[in-house]
Design a protein around this motif. Structure first.
Motif, PDB file in Angstrom:
ATOM      1  N   THR A  86      21.418  -5.166  31.058  1.00 44.67           N
ATOM      2  CA  THR A  86      22.306  -5.684  32.315  1.00 44.67           C
ATOM      3  C   THR A  86      21.602  -6.436  33.395  1.00 44.67           C
ATOM      4  O   THR A  86      21.608  -6.691  34.566  1.00 44.67           O
ATOM      5  N   THR A 136      24.276  -5.042  38.884  1.00 47.81           N
ATOM      6  CA  THR A 136      25.047  -4.278  36.709  1.00 47.81           C
ATOM      7  C   THR A 136      25.765  -4.016  36.647  1.00 47.81           C
ATOM      8  O   THR A 136      26.071  -4.705  35.282  1.00 47.81           O
ATOM      9  N   SER A 137      26.496  -3.270  37.827  1.00 46.31           N
ATOM     10  CA  SER A 137      27.686  -2.692  37.114  1.00 46.31           C
ATOM     11  C   SER A 137      28.994  -3.701  37.138  1.00 46.31           C
ATOM     12  O   SER A 137      30.198  -3.933  36.318  1.00 46.31           O
ATOM     13  N   ARG A 149      13.377   1.534  18.690  1.00 40.15           N
ATOM     14  CA  ARG A 149      14.521   0.345  17.814  1.00 40.15           C
ATOM     15  C   ARG A 149      14.817  -0.457  18.496  1.00 40.15           C
ATOM     16  O   ARG A 149      16.618  -0.280  18.763  1.00 40.15           O
ATOM     17  N   LEU A 150      14.752  -0.804  19.301  1.00 40.77           N
ATOM     18  CA  LEU A 150      15.541  -2.012  20.033  1.00 40.77           C
ATOM     19  C   LEU A 150      14.379  -3.594  19.782  1.00 40.77           C
ATOM     20  O   LEU A 150      12.969  -2.979  20.398  1.00 40.77           O
ATOM     21  N   ASN A 162      29.725 -14.732  34.170  1.00 46.15           N
ATOM     22  CA  ASN A 162      28.813 -13.208  33.876  1.00 46.15           C
ATOM     23  C   ASN A 162      28.128 -14.078  35.930  1.00 46.15           C
ATOM     24  O   ASN A 162      28.070 -13.376  36.728  1.00 46.15           O
ATOM     25  N   THR A 202      18.415  -1.552  31.878  1.00 46.73           N
ATOM     26  CA  THR A 202      19.631  -0.244  32.322  1.00 46.73           C
ATOM     27  C   THR A 202      19.819  -0.145  33.357  1.00 46.73           C
ATOM     28  O   THR A 202      18.271   0.541  33.671  1.00 46.73           O
ATOM     29  N   LEU A 203      20.760   0.469  34.450  1.00 43.79           N
ATOM     30  CA  LEU A 203      20.122   0.724  35.779  1.00 43.79           C
ATOM     31  C   LEU A 203      19.856   2.185  35.359  1.00 43.79           C
ATOM     32  O   LEU A 203      18.396   2.117  36.433  1.00 43.79           O
ATOM     33  N   ASP A 229      21.041 -11.450  27.275  1.00 40.99           N
ATOM     34  CA  ASP A 229      22.006 -11.130  27.475  1.00 40.99           C
ATOM     35  C   ASP A 229      22.287  -9.427  26.704  1.00 40.99           C
ATOM     36  O   ASP A 229      23.527  -8.971  26.538  1.00 40.99           O
ATOM     37  N   GLN A 230      21.167  -8.417  26.161  1.00 37.89           N
ATOM     38  CA  GLN A 230      20.789  -7.278  25.348  1.00 37.89           C
ATOM     39  C   GLN A 230      22.095  -6.556  26.608  1.00 37.89           C
ATOM     40  O   GLN A 230      22.719  -5.427  26.176  1.00 37.89           O
ATOM     41  N   GLY A 273      27.209  -7.046  34.598  1.00 34.38           N
ATOM     42  CA  GLY A 273      26.556  -7.208  33.912  1.00 34.38           C
ATOM     43  C   GLY A 273      26.006  -7.883  32.774  1.00 34.38           C
ATOM     44  O   GLY A 273      24.571  -7.562  33.462  1.00 34.38           O
ATOM     45  N   PRO A 274      25.192  -8.096  32.127  1.00 38.00           N
ATOM     46  CA  PRO A 274      24.553  -9.201  31.544  1.00 38.00           C
ATOM     47  C   PRO A 274      25.159 -10.105  31.889  1.00 38.00           C
ATOM     48  O   PRO A 274      26.226 -10.869  31.963  1.00 38.00           O
ATOM     49  N   VAL A 302      16.932  -3.365  12.532  1.00 39.58           N
ATOM     50  CA  VAL A 302      16.738  -4.165  14.249  1.00 39.58           C
ATOM     51  C   VAL A 302      16.078  -4.902  14.759  1.00 39.58           C
ATOM     52  O   VAL A 302      14.695  -4.894  14.670  1.00 39.58           O
ATOM     53  N   ALA A 314      17.454  -4.376  25.222  1.00 37.01           N
ATOM     54  CA  ALA A 314      19.634  -3.787  25.463  1.00 37.01           C
ATOM     55  C   ALA A 314      18.737  -2.706  26.446  1.00 37.01           C
ATOM     56  O   ALA A 314      19.946  -2.242  27.086  1.00 37.01           O
ATOM     57  N   ASP A 315      17.548  -2.419  26.297  1.00 31.49           N
ATOM     58  CA  ASP A 315      17.310  -0.652  27.342  1.00 31.49           C
ATOM     59  C   ASP A 315      17.342  -1.233  29.280  1.00 31.49           C
ATOM     60  O   ASP A 315      16.606  -0.282  29.644  1.00 31.49           O
TER      61      ASP A 315
END
Lengths: 494, 494
Positions: free
Chosen positions: B303, B69-70, B218-219, B81, B453-454, B300-301, B73-74, B129, B450-451
């Motif tokens: 990762t 993920t680093s 708000r996601l 990617n 993430t790692l 895509d939002q 990313g997405p 949003v 988008a949340d």
């Protein structure tokens, strides 16, 4: 953070019925009140009843913040939403039976968030979640690009040599510490207020900040920055926590990180903001004022539900409970909904802010403002009372803590360290201040983010705040204690 | 949801040292292994040791998802990617000692999120949003505006008369129910997949959906939609929960809500995606394959850390533990990292998806695929094992549950209801499937946002997954059980 509350905004009060029942159902007080309304019950007993009425189902507070945020959404300083919300609030104060209801306007330069975006462009392509910091200037229309130079702390940025950031983007990666009383915020926010200036001084073309917040969501925390020569010197953005993590990990993998930043923020030079004022007129010494403050403006990403919709809701509901008690307090209770709190730097071209405007236009009255406090730390429970030095040890404090202890409020061994932005200028002019400290452990998860919305409010916690404020403010307003010197008669023992 | 993990991605394995120590420190097995590596230890004992090795500090899984993920990313289907991540993954498989490592490409039409925005424009102005739903078409460049017609459920939308939504924007407001096994998602997602088509059929110009998710942030939760005549018929967006709340409250206040919507999403017709394949070759019956699937692409939002970075990490770490055991299992363990899972509709012009492509290009081998399972439900603990009907009652299940019970895994009384999108087409072609069900109570807080993430990954939970997969897959691969009929020899009792 809390289950979504599906109920729509409800019309305002069924309060009077609730309160009257509570008052009448207290035998001694009920009898006395019925026989001779002017012969007041013991102030401590009334305070306890106001406290219990707040807990037992007052509907003012939640309805206020629900309808306010639903009807007006975000209320940035100088915006149409802020103005319309102020007009609505004034009308509601009239409906609720407050006196001296009026709006006092003052000029501001409004800052308007535009389109904004950020991407890592090397070593990979990835969108970043950012929020332009308040009052920060736009980028060029095409955006700007640069290599990120990361600093572990604001102190490390300040240690960078002159010119060392030429053409670069400075980033401060420090994490905010979660604390109950909010000390983590004070320690972190200096990077936000002073970072853009320090970065620009060393040649940086932009400033990035790990959001001053305690969550781990893809939501960036905005906030105001300090002006240098009347302006924020470079485009400045907060990154969400996970986005800051990502840049840190890439750097730890040995990668040079380049980002693109864009903001079309703009300014409105001839805007105005306003304070909304409403009184519960005192029965004996109406010129003496207990000032309660909260702010009506909000940041633009959320709807300002907990910053500071709940603060308003708490002081309004407390004042309304006091107003509807069988007897008015001796002194006047004044509620002020301040404008433009979030942009609190009275320098050209930004104009005044609400607390500053109030202290200026009411300068002559401040000597008879006996006490001031503000509610602006979210929606969680009050856990501590801070009183002015003069009354820390006296009967007033003992009485107040007897009433507040049952709802989980401790006494602090010292006076408030700071009064808050809204009442601060009045306090600097000599008005004693108190604080009902809220548990801020979770507040900075949502503070200044898009997540500041109604669903985050726990109504039981909100009502506990109303209970604490109603009881404490009643005691202060119904006494003749001089909070500057502790002269005057304390409330009698129970 | 979990404290941020500041550690950077670490280089891959210190696994061998860990595992060797564990194996050697088990007296009976250690002695036997040292004396005659080909004389296998009892499979159940090896399974227990793999399980314990996974819990005791394997570093494969977290390092995989962190570095993936680093660095990339997405990874949306058909993107650079995604392709670069596939090439990196293949190189890593080589480094880890897997065999038959290769990439199989297939054509797709890629969908690319553009700029997107939404606002309430009446009765107030407020940004919303939103996230465009996957593959949904752009609006006109100027956006579109319309009145929102709200439906409490997808069924209510379907009950609306033909033409009744002409010029309007249909919105389904139903809330997803939080459940452990994910049934709330299945009940909610039909509004996302079929809503745009049903709204368009009634004349709507766009479709809004309360996000299929269980959070209150708000996601917005994106996700794919069903094509009608080869396309999504109208622009379609998910609203964050608090934004859907706001529109509901305004409607409850009697307001007519108008919104403006904009999306510049686009398509890339000649893109391709790819599956990455890697084997741990069986020692006796290498043509017999236990297939482990997870997907390499992501929305895509975020990762794609938990959807499906952790799924990959779990099966790769489990397979690597099995590979490094003193003796290979009888059968081949195949890991497939599928491409384009999130866009899983094999219709023109979108092309195939990874599971479909694999089942097609490996059609001839599927008869000797003895078992298949996939990991694609986040990063929380496994709590239940589902096995094929044929082996539900036999010795294999008893052995597996003896090994898995100490780490909190129950046996399900029935086979999997569905195999998952990646291995689904192979299962439809006759391959038996198993499932290690994860606790999905919190998964839909971040799913498709988008949340993802790692920082959301709890390494202890991740390792429990690896433990369950390593043990179960070892038992299946080292046996000669026929999971279609339950012929063959079960593992001996301990």
């Amino acid at each position: 953070m809390h289950p979504t509350r599906p109920a729509p905004a409800t019309p305002l009060p069924r309060l009077c019925a609730t309160l009257c029942v509570l008052f009448l159902s207290a035998p001694a007080l009920g009898a006395r009140t019925a026989a001779a309304p002017a012969a007041a019950a013991a102030p401590e007993a009334v305070a306890a009843q106001l406290r219990d009425a707040a807990l037992a189902g007052q509907t003012i507070a939640y309805a206020w913040v629900s309808e306010l945020t639903s009807r007006f959404g975000p209320r940035p300083a100088g915006s149409v939403n802020e103005r319309q919300a102020a007009e609505w609030a004034a009308a509601r104060f009239h409906d609720l039976g407050f006196e001296n209801v009026h709006i006092e306007t003052f000029p501001v330069t409004a800052w308007v968030r535009g389109a904004e975006s950020a991407q890592i462009i090397s070593p990979l392509t990835q969108p970043l979640v950012v929020a332009a910091l308040g009052e920060s200037p736009p980028t060029a229309a095409a955006g700007l690009e640069g290599e990120v130079v990361m600093f572990a702390s604001f102190e490390a940025l300040k240690a960078a040599p002159a010119g060392s950031l030429s053409g670069k983007i400075a980033m401060v990666a420090r994490r905010m510490v979660r604390t109950q009383e909010g000390a983590g915020y004070a320690a972190a926010v200096v990077a936000r207020t002073d970072g853009p200036g320090e970065a620009a001084r060393r040649g940086a073309i932009a400033f990035l900040l790990r959001s001053v917040g305690t969550d781990s969501h893809r939501l960036a925390h905005t906030g105001t920055t300090r002006y240098v020569d009347g302006r924020v010197p470079v485009p400045a953005f907060a990154l969400s926590g996970p986005d800051a993590d990502q840049i840190e990990r890439l750097a730890a993998l040995g990668e040079t990180v380049r980002v693109r930043l864009h903001s079309s923020a703009s300014y409105v030079q001839d805007a105005h903001s306003q304070n909304v004022i409403a009184d519960v007129r005192g029965r004996e010494r109406p010129q003496e004022v207990v000032l309660l403050g909260a702010h009506l403006d909000s940041w633009d990403q959320g709807t300002g539900a907990v910053d500071d919709g709940t603060g308003m809701a708490i002081i309004i509901a407390a004042a309304k409970l006091i107003r509807d008690a069988p007897q008015r307090p001796r002194r006047t209770v004044r509620v002020v909904l301040f404008g433009s709190e979030e942009v609190a730097q009275p320098v050209a071209p930004y104009g005044a802010f609400g607390g500053h405007a109030y202290a200026g236009s009411h300068k002559a009255e401040l000597a008879s403002h006996v006490l001031a406090g503000e509610s602006d730390s979210g929606a969680d429970r009050v856990y501590r009372l801070e009183l002015p030095q003069a009354v820390l040890q006296g009967e007033f404090a003992k009485t107040a803590l007897r009433v507040l202890d049952p709802i989980g409020v401790l006494g602090a061994p010292r006076p408030p360290e700071e009064a808050g932005t809204d009442v601060g200028p009045s306090v600097e002019a000599g008005v004693p201040s108190f604080a009902l400290n809220q548990d801020a452990s979770s507040y900075f998860d949502i503070h200044h983010t898009a997540d500041d919305t109604l669903d985050k409010i726990d109504q039981e916690q909100l009502d506990q705040n109303v209970a604490a404020w109603a009881a404490l403010v009643w005691l202060a307003a119904d006494s003749d204690v001089d909070f500057r010197t502790h002269a005057g008669t304390p409330p009698p023992p129970p």
